[in-house]
Design an enzyme around this catalytic site. Structure first.
Site, PDB file in Angstrom:
ATOM      1  N   ARG B  13      13.947  36.118  29.391  1.00  0.00           N
ATOM      2  CA  ARG B  13      14.212  37.329  28.579  1.00  0.00           C
ATOM      3  C   ARG B  13      14.473  38.545  29.463  1.00  0.00           C
ATOM      4  O   ARG B  13      15.238  39.434  29.099  1.00  0.00           O
ATOM      5  CB  ARG B  13      13.061  37.590  27.600  1.00  0.00           C
ATOM      6  CG  ARG B  13      11.715  37.719  28.281  1.00  0.00           C
ATOM      7  CD  ARG B  13      10.618  37.937  27.250  1.00  0.00           C
ATOM      8  NE  ARG B  13       9.309  37.744  27.844  1.00  0.00           N
ATOM      9  CZ  ARG B  13       8.218  38.407  27.477  1.00  0.00           C
ATOM     10  NH1 ARG B  13       8.269  39.299  26.512  1.00  0.00           N
ATOM     11  NH2 ARG B  13       7.063  38.180  28.047  1.00  0.00           N
ATOM     12  N   SER B  40       9.498  43.282  23.930  1.00  0.00           N
ATOM     13  CA  SER B  40       9.498  41.820  24.085  1.00  0.00           C
ATOM     14  C   SER B  40      10.864  41.303  24.507  1.00  0.00           C
ATOM     15  O   SER B  40      10.969  40.307  25.208  1.00  0.00           O
ATOM     16  CB  SER B  40       9.105  41.154  22.767  1.00  0.00           C
ATOM     17  OG  SER B  40       7.772  41.459  22.438  1.00  0.00           O
ATOM     18  N   GLU B  61      15.430  41.972   9.633  1.00  0.00           N
ATOM     19  CA  GLU B  61      16.422  41.210  10.390  1.00  0.00           C
ATOM     20  C   GLU B  61      17.696  40.948   9.599  1.00  0.00           C
ATOM     21  O   GLU B  61      18.793  40.890  10.167  1.00  0.00           O
ATOM     22  CB  GLU B  61      15.817  39.886  10.863  1.00  0.00           C
ATOM     23  CG  GLU B  61      14.669  40.031  11.856  1.00  0.00           C
ATOM     24  CD  GLU B  61      13.317  40.308  11.195  1.00  0.00           C
ATOM     25  OE1 GLU B  61      13.255  40.317   9.941  1.00  0.00           O
ATOM     26  OE2 GLU B  61      12.326  40.513  11.920  1.00  0.00           O
ATOM     27  N   PHE B  86      13.326  34.567  14.078  1.00  0.00           N
ATOM     28  CA  PHE B  86      13.834  35.625  13.195  1.00  0.00           C
ATOM     29  C   PHE B  86      15.331  35.864  13.410  1.00  0.00           C
ATOM     30  O   PHE B  86      15.977  36.567  12.640  1.00  0.00           O
ATOM     31  CB  PHE B  86      13.034  36.912  13.415  1.00  0.00           C
ATOM     32  CG  PHE B  86      11.548  36.692  13.445  1.00  0.00           C
ATOM     33  CD1 PHE B  86      10.937  35.866  12.505  1.00  0.00           C
ATOM     34  CD2 PHE B  86      10.757  37.276  14.419  1.00  0.00           C
ATOM     35  CE1 PHE B  86       9.573  35.633  12.538  1.00  0.00           C
ATOM     36  CE2 PHE B  86       9.388  37.044  14.455  1.00  0.00           C
ATOM     37  CZ  PHE B  86       8.790  36.226  13.522  1.00  0.00           C
ATOM     38  N   HIS B 112      11.872  34.039  23.010  1.00  0.00           N
ATOM     39  CA  HIS B 112      10.671  33.347  22.532  1.00  0.00           C
ATOM     40  C   HIS B 112      11.002  32.077  21.771  1.00  0.00           C
ATOM     41  O   HIS B 112      10.356  31.732  20.786  1.00  0.00           O
ATOM     42  CB  HIS B 112       9.813  34.289  21.682  1.00  0.00           C
ATOM     43  CG  HIS B 112       9.209  35.429  22.451  1.00  0.00           C
ATOM     44  ND1 HIS B 112       9.964  36.317  23.199  1.00  0.00           N
ATOM     45  CD2 HIS B 112       7.918  35.840  22.590  1.00  0.00           C
ATOM     46  CE1 HIS B 112       9.162  37.197  23.764  1.00  0.00           C
ATOM     47  NE2 HIS B 112       7.932  36.944  23.419  1.00  0.00           N
ATOM     48  N   ASP B 120       0.974  32.372  19.970  1.00  0.00           N
ATOM     49  CA  ASP B 120       1.257  32.827  18.604  1.00  0.00           C
ATOM     50  C   ASP B 120       1.393  31.658  17.626  1.00  0.00           C
ATOM     51  O   ASP B 120       1.253  31.819  16.422  1.00  0.00           O
ATOM     52  CB  ASP B 120       2.540  33.666  18.554  1.00  0.00           C
ATOM     53  CG  ASP B 120       2.290  35.114  18.955  1.00  0.00           C
ATOM     54  OD1 ASP B 120       1.106  35.482  19.096  1.00  0.00           O
ATOM     55  OD2 ASP B 120       3.265  35.870  19.118  1.00  0.00           O
ATOM     56  N   ARG B 170      10.183  33.202  26.631  1.00  0.00           N
ATOM     57  CA  ARG B 170       9.141  34.158  27.004  1.00  0.00           C
ATOM     58  C   ARG B 170       8.500  33.910  28.364  1.00  0.00           C
ATOM     59  O   ARG B 170       8.243  34.861  29.108  1.00  0.00           O
ATOM     60  CB  ARG B 170       8.059  34.132  25.929  1.00  0.00           C
ATOM     61  CG  ARG B 170       6.863  34.988  26.265  1.00  0.00           C
ATOM     62  CD  ARG B 170       5.754  34.844  25.228  1.00  0.00           C
ATOM     63  NE  ARG B 170       4.632  35.677  25.561  1.00  0.00           N
ATOM     64  CZ  ARG B 170       3.359  35.260  25.590  1.00  0.00           C
ATOM     65  NH1 ARG B 170       3.077  34.023  25.278  1.00  0.00           N
ATOM     66  NH2 ARG B 170       2.388  36.085  25.912  1.00  0.00           N
TER      67      ARG B 170
END
Lengths: 281, 317
Positions: B13, B40, B61, B86, B112, B120, B170
């Site tokens: 990322r 992020s 989104e 998302f 991610h 998560d 990530r």
């Protein structure tokens, strides 16, 4: 000044185009199309500052997005009769290999269309993006969009509506076709929309109501009022109170003709009520 | 066997963020949209350098995808940024109608992805996104393997006219591809030549494949390694060239075996050169909470799993 009589004659021809397109293929959406005929004629023949020809980017001109793509018959008729493509092409509506798909698309390269629509609730977001691009390009023209009232049941609209006021998208005018009807019945029986004006105002939009949404003069005055409100830090909502099926007596005041084609006798009746003005395709 | 050096672990990322930062300076038509995950996605520098070209859309989104489509009308090149889940599953119809079917020049940049999102858990660990995106007509699908390649891909897709899905992740992983290397969409990179088995890997599994290659050599198995950064369009020629020599394949991806790279490779093989294939991928399951390394181990997505699959597939020849 607009010539009201001329615009009304234009509308009469558009009504003929709508019912003839839908009748030929025994499918399509005449009700909402007829209800928005005056609005789209007024928009394309008077309100929009348009350039000759079609350029996807629409730089230095007003641009329009149709969010409720199922009213494609009226959109196609008005686009064709405004010079975007040959009027004869209306003969190909919903046929195999046609540029006039059931719902409007850029995929077949039909001039005048800038986004595919049909799956509801996406048009306001697209219009906001285009309005943002205009600001980045120092283009002072306005982005217009039309969506249906039942369409407001889609959640994405409210994401967009919240963004529009929160980010002062004030070069945007969104008209909502308030005809109170959707496929399964009246909006009140399917999922009540409540106070649409109050909701837009609560979300921070300026609202202009056009009570006679099938009257050319009223539409022109309302849109002029909406235009004067641009550039003042708020997006503008035009609540256009229309009658679904307007101009064809047996299609009016009911949701029955939302997505149903007339038979031969019904077509004859509809055409008799709307004599040819600009010439049939 | 070629040697690849990890120049220091970095997250992919951040490669995206670096690429976007550079694009901000070199291409004034590039705009960026983010749904409340600026940090992020490593989009902070672009936002700071070009606030007028950065659109914070909030946790919305669907609106972001529609806005991105609209921004192309007027000549902008929008890069959307949020988590892979998302970026795809949540907004599939918006991407389908307003971007893919409408042929809009939007770059959907997704961080991610996969189980390496970690703690998560499954709600955020999408393992179906490659399948969702490659099914869309006209969509280019890219899954980069390290920081340098992600940066290069980010810069390269701005010059390509059409919708692109760019997938990255990530965790900090080995950074071994050339700094400021070239990136050609649709062109696979052969990292190792081999004679016994072809390992076709994408994303975080590419480094694992190189590690597996070393272990396999110690076992007397010569493994070729192909880095498939572009899953669609897939470089069939590169795959078939290697398979003509090795006669068997292991595909490796941080994705469900249904709908991923492995199935795309299977189609190429079935049509041209049918050979045994083993799939290193998740087996039609959701993920769970854990550290990235724990999850890669549990779900069979590491060098050890590739070695096992390669040994098995060679025996099937």
């Amino acid at each position: 000044m607009a010539d009201i009589t001329q615009l009304e004659a234009f509308v009469t021809q558009v009504r003929r185009d709508i019912v003839r397109q839908v009748h030929k293929v025994n499918s399509g959406h005449p009700g909402g199309s007829l209800g928005c005929a005056e609005f789209l004629v007024a928009l394309y023949q008077h309100v929009l500052q348009r350039k000759e020809g079609f350029n996807m980017d629409g730089n230095q001109e007003d641009i329009f997005f149709l969010s409720n793509g199922h009213i494609s018959p009226v959109f196609y008729s008005v686009l064709a009769r405004s010079g975007y493509f040959p009027v004869e092409e209306l003969n190909t509506f919903r046929l195999l290999n046609s540029r006039l798909q059931g719902h409007p698309t850029t995929h077949e390269g039909l001039p005048g269309i800038r986004i595919a629509s049909g799956s509801l609730g996406q048009g306001i977001s697209v219009a906001i993006g285009a309005a943002a691009a205009k600001k980045l390009n120092n283009d002072n023209h306005i982005v217009y969009a039309l969506c249906g009232d039942g369409e407001l049941q889609e959640g994405q609209n409210w994401e967009a509506i919240m963004y529009g006021s929160g980010n002062k998208v004030d070069n945007l005018i969104v008209a909502v076709d308030l005809n109170g009807q959707q496929i399964d019945g009246s909006t009140d029986t399917v999922l009540p929309l409540g106070d649409v004006k109050g909701k837009f105002e609560a979300f921070g939009w300026d609202v202009v109501t056009i009570e006679q949404g099938n009257d050319i003069q009223a539409i022109l005055e309302g849109m002029e009022s909406a235009k004067t409100k641009t550039g003042q830090g708020k997006p503008i909502c035009v609540l256009l109170q229309t009658v679904m099926g307007n101009g064809v007596d047996f299609m009016m005041h009911t949701h029955a003709w939302h997505g149903k084609a007339p038979n031969d006798e019904q077509l004859a009746s509809a055409l008799a009520q709307n004599p040819e003005t600009l010439g049939d395709y | 066997m070629k040697t690849y050096i990890d120049t220091g672990k970095k997250d992919t990322r951040s490669g995206f963020g670096a690429g976007l930062t550079e694009l901000g300076k070199t291409n004034e038509n590039v705009v960026a949209l983010c749904a409340d995950l600026t940090g992020s996605l490593k989009m902070d520098a672009f936002k700071a350098n070009h606030p007028e070209r950065f659109f914070q859309v909030g946790i919305a989104e669907a609106n972001m995808m529609g806005m991105a489509a609209g921004l192309t009308i007027g000549g902008k090149i929008p890069f959307t940024g949020t988590f892979a889940n998302f970026s795809t599953g949540r907004v599939y119809d918006q991407i389908r109608q307003s971007i893919a079917y409408s042929g809009k020049n939007v770059k959907i940049c997704a961080s991610h992805a996969g189980v390496t999102l970690g703690e998560d858990g499954a709600t955020h660990q999408i393992l179906e996104d490659l399948g969702l995106m490659k099914m869309l007509p006209g969509m280019t699908v890219i899954n980069t393997c390290d920081y340098n390649q992600t940066k290069a891909a980010t810069i390269a897709i701005a010059d390509y006219d059409g919708p692109v899905y760019l997938r990255f992740g990530r965790p900090k992983v080995a950074n071994f591809t050339p700094e400021n290397g070239s990136f050609t969409i649709g062109k696979a990179v052969e990292l190792q030549e081999g004679t016994d088995v072809t390992i076709i890997a994408t994303g975080h599994l590419v480094w694992e494949a190189l590690e597996a290659c070393k272990t396999l050599q110690e076992k007397g198995i010569s493994a070729g390694v192909i880095n498939i950064h572009t899953i669609k369009p897939l470089d069939a020629a590169a795959i078939l060239k290697s398979v003509a020599i090795t006669g068997c394949v292991v595909t490796a991806e941080e994705h469900n075996y249904l709908g991923g790279l492995g199935e795309s490779v299977s189609r190429i093989l079935a049509e041209n050169h049918p050979v045994p294939q083993e799939f290193v991928a998740t087996q039609d399951t959701f993920g769970e909470s854990g550290t990235p390394d724990q999850l890669m181990e549990k779900y069979g997505l590491n060098a050890a799993a590739i070695v096992k699959a390669a040994t098995k597939v060679v025996a099937r020849k």
